[in-house]
Design an enzyme around this catalytic site. Structure first.
Site, PDB file in Angstrom:
ATOM      1  CB  CYS B 122      -0.889   0.013   1.236  1.00 52.19           C
ATOM      2  SG  CYS B 122      -1.718   1.597   1.487  1.00 52.19           S
ATOM      3  CB  CYS B 125      -1.678   4.632   4.537  1.00 51.95           C
ATOM      4  SG  CYS B 125      -3.167   4.073   3.702  1.00 51.95           S
ATOM      5  CB  SER B 126       0.535   0.521   6.270  1.00 55.49           C
ATOM      6  OG  SER B 126       0.087   1.394   7.278  1.00 55.49           O
ATOM      7  CB  CYS B 127      -4.464  -0.646   2.802  1.00 56.51           C
ATOM      8  SG  CYS B 127      -5.097   1.033   2.804  1.00 56.51           S
TER       9      CYS B 127
END
Lengths: 122, 235, 169
Positions: B122, B125-127
């Site tokens: 991602c 962000c950090s999905c």
């Protein structure tokens, strides 16, 4: 003085037990693009929030899958969920994104999801 | 986690010392609650739910797909439905009953072939597919990984010990909207006749993210040092 | 998003005013230096768990701050119309970006998840959601409670998973 009312429960009511993005199913009409179409990602102005990455803007991709219907994140982040559109999973060639990507790895790709209003036919 | 056999063993050793970090975590949380940012009940409910998550359901999904072609077809076509068979309900399983700020309800299972290798990131962000894969490892959250994997995927994969030939297409899946992804790798040689349990054991978290491929005998993630981002792109 | 509500442009100004001050925070600098990280503690006490018991709770705090489902940009509500402090929720993606920036700037040498925690505390202080003094005072009271002699906080343990996790995780 009456305060304006913000309906913070609206989305909760709509999505509970159904899921998000499932709760927007059937709201976007007919998809404008088909699997296999070539499209370009438009470089639209966004204020504060977007989920359309800088590195795919302006690049050409192939539609790999028509994935689901949803308001675009750019509107949803403002609580505006009235306009629902189709989302497409697009495949970009690495060599189209990065000019110095080595030719011998020309098969390599990036896949990502972009809402319809960001796309134009090529 | 092997919590099923916990009661057979003496209690694990404990850290009998309260660290400043433990105190800070509690202090931040309690102040946030006092200030009305969220409630203790919501936090409790969410924490309890998060404690139940881990990579096992996703590993099981892959093992089942390797053994059952019909299930594999379902997994690739409708990951949310296929998740039900491994005990993950993307819609009603979460305390909110509809998803969360970062966990929407659309799982896509990316099928590798001998000439196509998926890897998930991602960049924004950090999905991460937490309901089926648990918490993301730190390296997945770092700008280093997020910026470089879309730009120099083969170099980054090589750092994980994965070198792929030229005739294999590397496909980086940038998880930027409401779908979450796991990789369904090619079943490795040397696993003929294995049971679902045996197969699930070699489907590690790193295999499911796509930075590793399954190998008989390898059941743990390799240690990965976290480095500073070099040649950062964007943000 | 081609039609921009002119009201939002006003908010752009406010947003800039809120741009994060990323200077160091004394309290957090001290914890950074004096705090004992999980890597150290788990080795000393022979504990196998790779994560400290508070990690999931921290993760949960971040999720709760991000709002019930997704956090609209509440800064787009004019200040006088924000109904409660929860209208100042920290948007998930902004918080993540700030975490990245703060970690790179101040906490790069601290292991994970300790550095995530420092960055979160930093964000909340610099956004004015809590002051450094409040945080220091709260830490003092939490620390007194946790270090209390046996039995004194038994009831609290039942109602507070943070304490329960300390034993269980």
């Amino acid at each position: 003085m009456n305060k304006p009312h913000y309906d913070r429960e609206h989305h909760v009511k709509k999505a509970t037990g159904i899921g998000d993005p499932q709760c927007f199913k059937g709201e976007a009409g007919k998809p404008k693009f088909n699997v296999g179409d070539k499209v370009r990602v438009r470089d639209l102005p966004d204020i504060f929030y977007t989920r359309t990455q800088g590195y795919v803007r302006g690049a050409v991709a192939t539609v790999a899958e028509i994935v689901y219907e949803s308001p675009p994140a750019e509107n949803e982040s403002w609580d505006n969920t009235e306009v629902v559109e189709w989302f497409y999973s697009l495949v970009f060639k690495m060599t189209d994104l990065w000019p110095d990507y080595p030719e011998y790895f020309a098969k390599d790709t990036v896949e990502t999801e972009i809402p319809e209003h960001y796309l134009e036919a090529v | 986690m092997s919590d099923h056999d916990d009661h057979l063993h003496p209690p694990a050793p404990m850290v009998d010392e309260v660290s400043e970090f433990e105190v800070l975590e509690l202090a931040v949380r309690e102040l946030a609650i006092e200030k009305g940012l969220f409630t203790q009940e919501d936090h409790d409910r969410w924490t309890e739910y998060m404690h139940t998550l881990g990579p096992l359901p996703a590993a099981r999904l892959v093992a089942k797909a390797w053994l059952d072609p019909e299930y594999k077809e379902l997994a690739v076509k409708d990951g949310v439905k296929a998740s039900l068979e491994v005990g993950v309900d993307w819609v009603s399983g979460m305390p909110t009953q509809f998803g969360t700020p970062s966990d929407y309800c659309n799982l896509r299972v990316l099928e590798d072939t001998p000439t196509l290798k998926h890897v998930v990131v991602c960049t924004l962000c950090s999905c991460y597919p937490r309901p089926i894969l648990g918490q993301s490892p730190e390296w997945y959250r770092t700008p280093n990984y997020r910026r470089r994997i879309v730009r120099w995927p083969r170099q980054v994969l090589a750092e994980f010990g994965l070198q792929l030939p030229e005739d294999v297409e590397v496909r980086v899946e940038d998880s930027n909207q409401k779908s979450r992804f796991i990789v369904l790798p090619v079943r490795p040689e040397g696993t003929e006749g294995w049971s679902e349990d045996q197969l699930a054991e070699i489907v590690t978290r790193d295999v499911l993210i796509g930075v590793a491929v399954p190998k008989p005998g390898v059941t743990a993630n390799a240690k990965r040092p976290v480095r500073k981002a070099v040649n950062p792109y964007g943000h | 998003m081609t039609d921009v509500n002119p009201d939002y442009l006003e908010l752009d100004k406010e947003m800039n005013e809120r741009a994060l001050d990323s200077s160091p925070i004394e309290l957090l600098e001290r914890i950074k230096i004096e705090g004992r990280v999980w890597e150290e503690l788990s080795e000393e006490y022979g504990v196998n768990n790779p994560d400290p018991p508070w990690r999931v709770s921290l993760e949960s705090t971040c999720d709760q701050l991000a709002g019930g489902y997704w956090a609209p940009f509440n800064v787009c509500l004019p200040k006088e119309e924000r109904e409660s402090p929860s209208d100042d929720k920290v948007d998930a993606i902004e918080r993540r970006w700030e975490e990245d920036d703060l970690v790179a700037k101040h906490y790069a040498d601290v292991p994970f998840p300790e550095r995530q925690l420092l960055a979160l505390a930093h964000t909340l202080v610099r956004r004015g959601i809590m002051t450094e003094q409040e945080l220091a005072a709260k830490m003092k009271s939490v620390s007194d409670r946790l270090n209390m002699v046996d039995g004194a906080y038994e009831d609290e343990e039942l109602s507070n998973p943070g304490l329960a996790n300390k034993q269980g995780a």
